[in-house]
Design a protein around this motif. Structure first.
Motif, PDB file in Angstrom:
ATOM      1  N   LEU A 274      -3.360  -5.416   9.006  1.00 55.78           N
ATOM      2  CA  LEU A 274      -3.259  -5.408   6.932  1.00 55.78           C
ATOM      3  C   LEU A 274      -2.287  -5.299   6.378  1.00 55.78           C
ATOM      4  CD1 LEU A 274      -5.913  -4.219   5.788  1.00 55.78           C
ATOM      5  CD2 LEU A 274      -5.694  -1.943   5.997  1.00 55.78           C
ATOM      6  N   SER A 275      -0.546  -5.849   7.557  1.00 57.91           N
ATOM      7  CA  SER A 275       0.129  -6.097   6.807  1.00 57.91           C
ATOM      8  C   SER A 275       0.641  -5.193   5.567  1.00 57.91           C
ATOM      9  CB  SER A 275       0.045  -7.587   6.249  1.00 57.91           C
ATOM     10  OG  SER A 275       0.405  -7.907   7.455  1.00 57.91           O
ATOM     11  N   ASN A 276       0.519  -4.242   5.221  1.00 51.75           N
ATOM     12  CA  ASN A 276       0.380  -2.332   4.485  1.00 51.75           C
ATOM     13  C   ASN A 276       0.144  -3.258   2.495  1.00 51.75           C
ATOM     14  OD1 ASN A 276       1.991  -0.659   3.153  1.00 51.75           O
ATOM     15  ND2 ASN A 276       3.449  -1.556   2.563  1.00 51.75           N
ATOM     16  N   TYR A 277      -0.641  -3.971   3.002  1.00 53.35           N
ATOM     17  CA  TYR A 277      -2.397  -3.896   1.291  1.00 53.35           C
ATOM     18  C   TYR A 277      -2.709  -2.848   1.311  1.00 53.35           C
ATOM     19  CZ  TYR A 277      -5.167  -7.010  -1.765  1.00 53.35           C
ATOM     20  OH  TYR A 277      -5.736  -7.897  -2.312  1.00 53.35           O
ATOM     21  N   LEU A 278      -3.944  -2.542   1.132  1.00 49.21           N
ATOM     22  CA  LEU A 278      -4.530  -1.721   0.566  1.00 49.21           C
ATOM     23  C   LEU A 278      -5.069  -0.290   0.969  1.00 49.21           C
ATOM     24  CD1 LEU A 278      -7.187  -4.426  -1.578  1.00 49.21           C
ATOM     25  CD2 LEU A 278      -5.487  -3.060  -2.561  1.00 49.21           C
ATOM     26  N   LEU A 279      -4.133   0.322   1.649  1.00 51.29           N
ATOM     27  CA  LEU A 279      -3.771   1.181   2.519  1.00 51.29           C
ATOM     28  C   LEU A 279      -5.261   2.429   2.387  1.00 51.29           C
ATOM     29  CD1 LEU A 279      -0.373   1.844   4.086  1.00 51.29           C
ATOM     30  CD2 LEU A 279      -2.031   0.090   4.689  1.00 51.29           C
ATOM     31  N   TRP A 280      -4.567   2.611   0.640  1.00 51.01           N
ATOM     32  CA  TRP A 280      -5.707   3.938   0.701  1.00 51.01           C
ATOM     33  C   TRP A 280      -7.300   2.813   0.152  1.00 51.01           C
ATOM     34  CZ3 TRP A 280      -5.510   9.031  -0.802  1.00 51.01           C
ATOM     35  CH2 TRP A 280      -6.380   9.936  -1.669  1.00 51.01           C
ATOM     36  N   GLN A 281      -7.315   2.599  -0.583  1.00 50.23           N
ATOM     37  CA  GLN A 281      -8.170   1.771  -1.174  1.00 50.23           C
ATOM     38  C   GLN A 281      -9.296   0.453  -0.024  1.00 50.23           C
ATOM     39  OE1 GLN A 281      -5.511   1.171  -1.833  1.00 50.23           O
ATOM     40  NE2 GLN A 281      -4.803   1.019  -4.542  1.00 50.23           N
ATOM     41  N   GLY A 282      -9.003   0.889   1.195  1.00 45.83           N
ATOM     42  CA  GLY A 282      -9.244   0.013   2.164  1.00 45.83           C
ATOM     43  C   GLY A 282     -10.098   0.749   3.463  1.00 45.83           C
ATOM     44  N   ALA A 283     -10.100   2.236   3.020  1.00 45.59           N
ATOM     45  CA  ALA A 283     -10.175   3.285   3.930  1.00 45.59           C
ATOM     46  C   ALA A 283     -12.006   2.635   4.506  1.00 45.59           C
ATOM     47  CB  ALA A 283     -10.284   4.425   3.667  1.00 45.59           C
ATOM     48  N   TYR A 284     -12.208   1.637   3.237  1.00 47.74           N
ATOM     49  CA  TYR A 284     -13.854   1.780   4.193  1.00 47.74           C
ATOM     50  C   TYR A 284     -14.247   0.793   3.956  1.00 47.74           C
ATOM     51  CZ  TYR A 284     -16.639   5.096   7.207  1.00 47.74           C
ATOM     52  OH  TYR A 284     -16.023   5.946   8.075  1.00 47.74           O
ATOM     53  N   SER A 285     -13.405  -0.734   3.861  1.00 48.70           N
ATOM     54  CA  SER A 285     -13.421  -1.686   3.511  1.00 48.70           C
ATOM     55  C   SER A 285     -14.278  -2.597   4.675  1.00 48.70           C
ATOM     56  CB  SER A 285     -12.718  -2.859   3.083  1.00 48.70           C
ATOM     57  OG  SER A 285     -11.601  -2.231   1.651  1.00 48.70           O
ATOM     58  N   GLU A 286     -14.912  -3.380   4.967  1.00 53.09           N
ATOM     59  CA  GLU A 286     -14.964  -4.401   5.765  1.00 53.09           C
ATOM     60  C   GLU A 286     -14.475  -5.191   5.573  1.00 53.09           C
ATOM     61  OE1 GLU A 286     -17.944  -4.255   7.928  1.00 53.09           O
ATOM     62  OE2 GLU A 286     -18.612  -1.969   6.685  1.00 53.09           O
ATOM     63  N   PHE A 287     -13.896  -5.469   7.468  1.00 54.13           N
ATOM     64  CA  PHE A 287     -12.853  -6.752   7.673  1.00 54.13           C
ATOM     65  C   PHE A 287     -13.570  -8.277   7.923  1.00 54.13           C
ATOM     66  CE2 PHE A 287     -10.800  -2.469   7.369  1.00 54.13           C
ATOM     67  CZ  PHE A 287      -9.428  -2.904   6.482  1.00 54.13           C
ATOM     68  N   TYR A 288     -12.824  -9.056   7.475  1.00 58.76           N
ATOM     69  CA  TYR A 288     -13.119 -10.616   8.574  1.00 58.76           C
ATOM     70  C   TYR A 288     -11.651 -11.105   8.463  1.00 58.76           C
ATOM     71  CZ  TYR A 288     -15.665 -14.947   8.351  1.00 58.76           C
ATOM     72  OH  TYR A 288     -15.896 -16.355   8.350  1.00 58.76           O
ATOM     73  N   PHE A 289     -11.911 -11.294   9.345  1.00 58.42           N
ATOM     74  CA  PHE A 289     -10.509 -12.058  10.050  1.00 58.42           C
ATOM     75  C   PHE A 289     -11.828 -13.740  10.372  1.00 58.42           C
ATOM     76  CE2 PHE A 289      -9.865  -7.818  11.291  1.00 58.42           C
ATOM     77  CZ  PHE A 289      -8.821  -7.697  10.288  1.00 58.42           C
TER      78      PHE A 289
ATOM     79  N   GLY B 111       1.067  -1.308  -0.184  1.00 58.64           N
ATOM     80  CA  GLY B 111       0.182  -0.587   0.012  1.00 58.64           C
ATOM     81  C   GLY B 111       0.744   1.663  -0.156  1.00 58.64           C
ATOM     82  N   LYS B 112       2.148   1.203   0.749  1.00 61.25           N
ATOM     83  CA  LYS B 112       2.461   2.161   0.850  1.00 61.25           C
ATOM     84  C   LYS B 112       3.482   2.538  -0.617  1.00 61.25           C
ATOM     85  CE  LYS B 112       3.718   2.802   5.739  1.00 61.25           C
ATOM     86  NZ  LYS B 112       4.718   3.087   7.088  1.00 61.25           N
ATOM     87  N   TRP B 113       4.081   1.335  -1.003  1.00 61.21           N
ATOM     88  CA  TRP B 113       4.243   1.741  -2.905  1.00 61.21           C
ATOM     89  C   TRP B 113       3.899   2.551  -3.262  1.00 61.21           C
ATOM     90  CZ3 TRP B 113       2.368  -0.652  -6.890  1.00 61.21           C
ATOM     91  CH2 TRP B 113       2.967  -0.246  -8.419  1.00 61.21           C
ATOM     92  N   ASP B 114       2.338   2.001  -3.223  1.00 64.14           N
ATOM     93  CA  ASP B 114       1.399   2.203  -4.252  1.00 64.14           C
ATOM     94  C   ASP B 114       0.913   4.014  -3.977  1.00 64.14           C
ATOM     95  OD1 ASP B 114      -0.153   2.674  -6.148  1.00 64.14           O
ATOM     96  OD2 ASP B 114      -2.403   0.707  -4.896  1.00 64.14           O
TER      97      ASP B 114
END
Ligand code: IPE
Ligand code: IPE
Ligand code: MG
Length: 242
Positions: free
Chosen positions: A196-211, A139-142
């Motif tokens: 999140l391990s640096n995954y979709l940091l911007w795009q996941g701003a309002y995602s629902e999470f399921y662990f 995500g940071k790279w993106d």
């Protein structure tokens, strides 16, 4: 989006596929066996999502940080991705799967890039579901690569700060590698880790999470269905009052 039975279906499901190494170690096997087994779970998740009418299934296959793993494991994963794409092409064509890869493509082996290009081109017209592999992605790279493009455009405009004032969030989104792809509605992470391990940091701003504690190689169609059921029960408010 609503399914035929009126259930709320996510347009875009994204999965942080985690726990391959532990799955193998629990069985006294080498870590790489877990990666190999994980390919079956990809197939299962894809079939279940396609059957439910999910439009995009994206998968975190290899992070920028994963380059720091032992060379033998990195090589194995790169070869596995290569072989899996080759092996699944027929299946993608038969099942209407459009294939995409997002990430730092310049860092991938040349032969893998050639195979990716071929698969992307061949499946470009498929309409049932889009499957995206995030490879060498973070995500940071993106966000950094988008910010650099923006800075270059600002300089090229010759108007610097004045030009930047007109830049909105949508303009920035269009510079991310996910341009044109809806933000993930649901992000699933397997193996019990809750990060999140640096995954979709911007795009996941309002995602629902399921662990889920289930390790990725054990994630099957029933597990995918359970995640979709849980999503349908969520109340997405986006900061507003209902
Ligand atoms: C996920 O499984 C696959 C990749 C990160 C490539 P792991 O390899 O991280 O498995 P664990 O977390 O060590 O069990
Ligand atoms: C995240 O899993 C990356 C992928 C699934 C590709 P990791 O296993 O690499 O992440 P950490 O080390 O638990 O943060
Ligand atoms: Mg892991």
């Amino acid at each position: 989006m609503q399914s035929e039975e009126g259930k709320r279906i996510p347009r875009h499901v994204s999965i942080i596929m985690d726990g391959n190494g532990r799955w193998a170690q629990e069985r006294g096997l080498e870590r790489v066996n877990g990666h190999l087994q994980g390919v079956k779970s990809v197939r299962a998740a894809l079939e279940e999502c396609a059957d439910h009418g999910v439009e995009y299934l994206s998968l975190y296959a290899f992070s920028t940080e994963n380059w720091g793993r032992p060379g033998a494991e990195v090589n194995y994963i790169m070869q596995l991705i290569f072989k899996s794409i080759m092996g699944e092409l027929e299946n993608f064509m038969a099942n209407g799967v459009r294939f995409m890869v997002l990430g730092n493509r310049a860092s991938l082996p040349g032969i893998l890039n050639e195979t990716i290009d071929k698969a992307v081109e061949m499946t470009a017209g498929n309409k049932r579901i889009t499957m995206i592999l995030f490879i060498s992605y973070s995500g940071k790279w993106d966000i950094m690569q988008a910010a650099k493009q923006l800075a270059a455009k600002a300089i090229a405009s010759g108007e610097g700060e004045f030009w930047l004032e007109g830049v909105g969030e949508d303009d920035f989104s269009s510079l991310l590698v996910t341009a044109g792809i809806p933000d993930p509605d649901l992000i699933i992470r397997t193996s019990g880790e809750q990060r999140l391990s640096n995954y979709l940091l911007w795009q996941g701003a309002y995602s629902e999470f399921y662990f889920t504690p289930v390790l990725w190689p054990d994630f099957d169609r029933a597990q995918m269905n359970a995640a979709l059921e849980e999503y349908a029960r969520r109340d997405r408010r986006y900061g507003k009052v209902k």
